[in-house]
Write an enzyme that holds these catalytic residues in place. Structure first.
Site, PDB file in Angstrom:
ATOM      1  N   LYS A 125       0.610  -1.165   0.007  1.00 51.00           N
ATOM      2  CA  LYS A 125      -0.173   0.131   0.077  1.00 51.00           C
ATOM      3  C   LYS A 125       1.009   1.246   0.131  1.00 51.00           C
ATOM      4  O   LYS A 125       2.143   1.158   0.395  1.00 51.00           O
ATOM      5  CB  LYS A 125      -0.967   0.008   1.250  1.00 51.00           C
ATOM      6  N   ASP A 165      -6.650   4.885  -5.066  1.00 53.88           N
ATOM      7  CA  ASP A 165      -7.575   4.473  -3.919  1.00 53.88           C
ATOM      8  C   ASP A 165      -7.952   5.852  -3.871  1.00 53.88           C
ATOM      9  O   ASP A 165      -8.265   6.690  -4.856  1.00 53.88           O
ATOM     10  CB  ASP A 165      -6.426   4.219  -3.007  1.00 53.88           C
TER      11      ASP A 165
END
Length: 450
Positions: A125, A165
Site C-alpha cells: 500500500k 485508492d
C-alpha cells in the site's frame, strides 16, 4: 493466546503510535488462535512475527510548486508488506489523513485480501498526505510527477504494482503513469486502474462496488434472503459507493442513502444514481446540490450528525454497505441498524467498523462480510488488468465482469467452508482471516527464511 498478546505488545513498542495498524493486526491474529493451536509449525517458523513486519518500508518527501509559485512539501509512502504469493499489489491513497499507521493497516489487510482472490499477488500500500480537493489539474500533475520521480525506483510489473485508492482516480493515475513511462522509457503495466486508451481494463472502475454486492448476494442467499426489494444504506459517494449502488439497482435492491465529507442524503424513493454520478464524477460538487432537483430527499449536514455516530446508518434499512473510509461505523451505529432489523453488513471500505462496532456485530446474529473478502473485487480485477497488459490483449466488459463474479463466489465459498471446518459456521471473519493467512504462511514456509 499469550503468544498473540506478546506479539501485539512487541509491535506497539517497535511501531509506536500506530493505532489503526494495531487494530488491523489484532483483528486478524485473534481469529487465528484455533489454527495456531492445530498447527504449531506457524509458531515454530515465527510466521506471525514475520508477517506483521513489512518486507520494506519506503518514506520520502514530495516537493512541488503550487499555482502561486509557492513550494509545498508532502510526505510519500510505499509499504511493501509481503511478496510470498506474487508482486506487491495495493493502491495509492492521497488524503490529508494519510500517515504511517494508515498505510500500514491498509497494507497489512491487503496481504490477506489479495491472498483470498486466489491470484498471484502479494500485499502492499502507499500514498501521501496530499489533498487533491481544491487543487488545479496543473497542481495535481506537478505533485504526481514529483511523487513518481521517487516511487519509480521501487516499482515494476514484476515487483510492485500500485493502483488507485481514495484521492487517486484515472486523472492522477494518468499523471503518475506518464511520468513513470518518461523516466524508465518503457510502456509497462506498472499501474492498474489505468484509462482504457492506455492499458486499462473494462470493469476496473466498477469492480470494487460490483464485487461487494456480488459477495453480499452470495452471503445473504446462504441465509435464504434475496437482495431483490431490499432497502440499502450506502455510505460514501466515491467510486466504490457509486458502483455498489449501481449493482444494487441491477439486482432489484434500492439504495436510499449516500454521503460525502460534508453530509448525508436520504431519499426514500431511492437514490438518483445518474445525478450522483453527475455531481461526483463530472462536476465534483457536494451532495447538498442533490436537493436542488430532489426536494423530497433529506440532507443532514455533518455538523448535525448524532454525537455517537454517523447519520447514514440511522434509517430503516435491510442491508448496510459502508463504502467510505476506515472507522466510519460506531457501536451506536451498529445498535441502530440492529434495532431497525438490518439483516447484513458488507464492507466496501477497508476496516470501516470501529473496534466497539466490530464487537457489537460479532455478538449479534447479523450477516457480516469483512472488507478483506467483500471488497476484494477491486484488486482481483487489477490483477486481471495485469494479465491483459502482459498478454497485450483487452477483454470485453462482460468477460471481465464474469471473471469478477466467479472470483467473488470463490472467495465466499472458500471462507464459508473454512469457518465450517473450524466449527464456527457463518463466522466469515474467522473464515477470511484463516483462509488468507494459511495461503500466505504456507508459501512463506516453502520459500525458506527470507
Amino acid at each position: 493466546m499469550t503468544y498473540i498478546r506478546n506479539t501485539i505488545e512487541q509491535l506497539q513498542q517497535t511501531s509506536p503510535a500506530q493505532t489503526e495498524f494495531y487494530q488491523a493486526v489484532e483483528d486478524v491474529l485473534e481469529s487465528l488462535e484455533p489454527l495456531l493451536e492445530q498447527n504449531p509449525k506457524y509458531r515454530e517458523q515465527a510466521i506471525i512475527a514475520r508477517l506483521v513486519e513489512p518486507e520494506r518500508q519506503i518514506m520520502f518527501r514530495v516537493p512541488w510548486m503550487d499555482d502561486n509559485g509557492q513550494v509545498q512539501v508532502n510526505k510519500g509512502y510505499r509499504i511493501e508488506f509481503n511478496s510470498a504469493l506474487g508482486p506487491y499489489k495495493g493502491g495509492l491513497r492521497f488524503h490529508p489523513s494519510v500517515n504511517g499507521s494508515i498505510i500500514k493497516f491498509l497494507g497489512f489487510e491487503q496481504i490477506f485480501k489479495n491472498a483470498l482472490t486466489g491470484l498471484p499477488i502479494g500485499g502492499g500500500k502507499g500514498g501521501a498526505n496530499f489533498d487533491p480537493k481544491g487543487k488545479s489539474n496543473a497542481e495535481i500533475m506537478r505533485f504526481c510527477q514529483s511523487f513518481m520521480s521517487e516511487l519509480f525506483r521501487h516499482i515494476g510489473p514484476q515487483t510492485d504494482v500500485p493502483a488507485g485508492d481514495i484521492g487517486v482516480g484515472t486523472r492522477e493515475l494518468g499523471y503518475l503513469f506518464g511520468q513513470y513511462k518518461r523516466l524508465v522509457n518503457r510502456f509497462d503495466g506498472v499501474l492498474t486502474g489505468k484509462g482504457l486508451l492506455w492499458g486499462g481494463s473494462h470493469a476496473r472502475k466498477e469492480a470494487t462496488g460490483y464485487g461487494c454486492v456480488y459477495f453480499a448476494n452470495y452471503m445473504m442467499a446462504d441465509r435464504d434472503v434475496e437482495l431483490d426489494g431490499k432497502r440499502c444504506a450506502v455510505s460514501g459517494s466515491g467510486n466504490v459507493a457509486i458502483y455498489t449502488m449501481e449493482k444494487l439497482y441491477e439486482l432489484g435492491a434500492k439504495p436510499v442513502t449516500c454521503s460525502d465529507s460534508s453530509g448525508t442524503i436520504y431519499h426514500e424513493a431511492g437514490i438518483d444514481l445518474d445525478l450522483i454520478k453527475q455531481l461526483k464524477e463530472q462536476q465534483h460538487k457536494r451532495l447538498e446540490q442533490y436537493l436542488e432537483t430532489h426536494t423530497g430527499a433529506e440532507y443532514t449536514p455533518r455538523d448535525d450528525y448524532p454525537e455517537d455516530g454517523h447519520q447514514v446508518w440511522r434509517y430503516d434499512v435491510d442491508l448496510a454497505f459502508p463504502c467510505a473510509t476506515q472507522n466510519e461505523v460506531t457501536r451506536a451505529d451498529v445498535e441502530c441498524l440492529l434495532e431497525h432489523g438490518c439483516l447484513g453488513i458488507a464492507e466496501g471500505a477497508n476496516m470501516p467498523l470501529t473496534e466497539a462496532a466490530f464487537d457489537a456485530v460479532q455478538q449479534s446474529s447479523i450477516a457480516y462480510g469483512p472488507g478483506k473478502a467483500a471488497n476484494a473485487g477491486g484488486v482481483a480485477t487489477s490483477q486481471l488488468e495485469m494479465a491483459q497488459n502482459a498478454s497485450m490483449q483487452r477483454w470485453s466488459f462482460e468477460q471481465v465482469d464474469e471473471r469478477l463474479k466467479q472470483v467473488m463466489k470463490n472467495i465466499y465459498t472458500d471462507i464459508s467452508r473454512t469457518a465450517d471446518d473450524f466449527g464456527q459456521p457463518r463466522n466469515l471473519v474467522l473464515g477470511a482471516n484463516v483462509a488468507g493467512f494459511k495461503r500466505v504462511a504456507d508459501a512463506m514456509i516453502e520459500q525458506g527464511l527470507v
